[in-house]
Design an enzyme around this catalytic site. Structure first.
Site, PDB file in Angstrom:
ATOM      1  N   CYS A 179       0.739  -1.203  -0.082  1.00 15.15           N
ATOM      2  CA  CYS A 179      -0.054   0.347  -0.022  1.00 15.15           C
ATOM      3  C   CYS A 179       0.850   1.106   0.060  1.00 15.15           C
ATOM      4  O   CYS A 179       0.597   2.252  -0.582  1.00 15.15           O
ATOM      5  CB  CYS A 179      -0.919   0.153   1.357  1.00 15.15           C
ATOM      6  SG  CYS A 179      -0.390  -0.100   2.722  1.00 15.15           S
ATOM      7  N   HIS A 214      -2.509   0.665   7.422  1.00 16.88           N
ATOM      8  CA  HIS A 214      -2.783   0.948   6.069  1.00 16.88           C
ATOM      9  C   HIS A 214      -2.653   2.141   5.760  1.00 16.88           C
ATOM     10  O   HIS A 214      -2.759   3.053   6.516  1.00 16.88           O
ATOM     11  CB  HIS A 214      -4.252   0.310   5.809  1.00 16.88           C
ATOM     12  CG  HIS A 214      -4.582   0.307   4.215  1.00 16.88           C
ATOM     13  ND1 HIS A 214      -3.982  -0.114   3.304  1.00 16.88           N
ATOM     14  CD2 HIS A 214      -5.810   0.579   3.854  1.00 16.88           C
ATOM     15  CE1 HIS A 214      -4.439  -0.098   2.191  1.00 16.88           C
ATOM     16  NE2 HIS A 214      -5.592   0.439   2.587  1.00 16.88           N
ATOM     17  N   SER A 231      -4.875  -2.910  -1.549  1.00 10.93           N
ATOM     18  CA  SER A 231      -4.907  -3.633  -0.397  1.00 10.93           C
ATOM     19  C   SER A 231      -5.489  -4.870  -0.885  1.00 10.93           C
ATOM     20  O   SER A 231      -5.574  -5.526  -1.724  1.00 10.93           O
ATOM     21  CB  SER A 231      -6.177  -2.954   0.732  1.00 10.93           C
ATOM     22  OG  SER A 231      -6.395  -3.745   1.680  1.00 10.93           O
TER      23      SER A 231
END
Length: 374
Positions: A179, A214, A231
């Site tokens: 990511c 994330h 993701s």
């Protein structure tokens, strides 16, 4: 280059490719130029707590794969033999089939080709939403990296121009990415869209006593918000340009996390990123740090509105471009350096408050003197 992904046979020009299968994918090939003299590499395989601290800074998606900390390839590409062997040992630790998967893949030579994603191009009439969709498709086609080894080293403290060089390498190598790499790539691919503002959004969630992280690239254009990224989960990356406020966009991610029984604990939102690929500015990754679980819904909305106003103020005061050779010859006083905004503003205030004094004869001499020093 030969490669097998999750039991399927493929071929690619890069050292590794992968496919996601039931939430976990693995795709590895023989090293390019293995056994030859290459650049030495340093791998980070720290303990859990040490790696946890690095994850907090780097904003990668998970603390670890299968309970094992990540490896980062710090020696560049092609991967050298030392890195290659350590990566395979790492695969044996994190893959459900252990060493069997390595024995099944390594040494295979009769592998067909797989398609290599093409960097998107646009017609002048292509709309911004269509361009963003094409960029997201390209990021998705690179595929998520499940190998446990991050192929591109991303240091968030590096200047923008250095990170853009890494993004160029991503497009050349066409390797799977995580990511944080997708955020850098998204910035690179949207640099030519001045009406599209970009800013990082980092998430910290909790599930079953563990924390996970994330990051996506927030997008603002035409009065609407969206996001680019990658993701393991479909609803934790791309968001179309259709959210009226930043709070609406954040709520979309929070709802998605709840679907996976994750509790959103903290959100870090950065400032708008310069469109100058040669800028020596650093990306501001965390202009606002919000403890979501400690804020009411109304308090969170107000904080996000404040951050949106802060980002708009930055648009009103763009930083000068980076001082290339051609620009340095005409820059004039170092007081105009983008790294000294307070001095620049204070000089402007003095000019406004000192209209009665005419200081025109002096500045040319000073500017010439500075030009000589430059």
């Amino acid at each position: 280059m030969p490669v097998i992904c999750c039991g399927s046979v493929h071929h690619c020009k890069s050292p590794q490719r992968l496919m996601d299968k039931s939430g976990f994918g693995m795709c590895l090939s023989q090293p390019k130029g293995a056994g030859l003299s290459m650049l030495r590499t340093a791998l980070s395989l720290e303990g859990v707590e040490e790696r946890d601290e690095e994850q907090e800074d780097e904003g990668e998606e998970d603390l670890r794969d299968g309970g094992i900390p990540f490896i980062i390839n710090r020696g560049g590409l092609p991967v050298n033999e030392e890195t290659w062997e350590q990566m395979w040992r790492h695969v044996a630790r994190i893959h459900p089939d252990g060493e069997v998967v390595g024995k099944r893949i390594r040494g295979v030579t009769d592998l067909p080709k797989i398609p290599i994603p093409t960097v998107p191009t646009y017609q002048p009439t292509t709309s911004i939403p269509q361009r963003l969709e094409a960029i997201q498709k390209y990021i998705r086609d690179l595929q998520y990296n499940h190998t446990g080894t991050q192929f591109f080293e991303i240091k968030k403290s590096r200047p923008l121009t250095a990170l853009m060089d890494i993004a160029k390498e991503m497009t050349r190598e066409s390797l799977p990415i995580k990511c944080l790499e997708a955020v850098i790539l998204g910035i690179y691919l949207t640099n030519s869209m001045p009406s599209v503002e970009r800013f990082p959004i980092s998430f910290k969630t909790q599930f079953s006593g563990s924390h996970f992280r994330h990051i996506v690239l927030g997008i603002h254009s035409g009065g609407r918000f969206g996001a680019l990224g990658i993701s393991r989960r479909e609803d934790l990356m791309y968001k179309p340009l259709e959210f009226r406020t930043l709070a609406d966009l954040l709520q979309e991610y929070q709802t998605a996390y709840q679907g996976y029984w994750h509790t959103l604990r903290k959100v870090k939102i950065g400032q708008y990123v310069s469109h100058d690929p040669h800028s020596v500015e650093q990306i501001e990754w965390k202009h606002s740090v919000l403890d979501v679980d400690k804020l009411s819904k109304e308090e969170l909305r107000k904080e996000l509105e404040r951050h949106t106003r802060d980002m708009r103020l930055k648009i009103g005061k763009p930083a000068p471009p980076s001082p290339t050779k051609d620009r340095r010859s005409i820059m004039g006083s170092p007081l105009r350096n983008p790294g000294s905004p307070m001095r620049r503003n204070s000089r402007g205030e003095r000019r406004l408050s000192g209209d009665k004094k005419v200081l025109e004869p002096k500045p040319p001499a000073d500017l010439n003197g500075y030009q000589i020093r430059v």
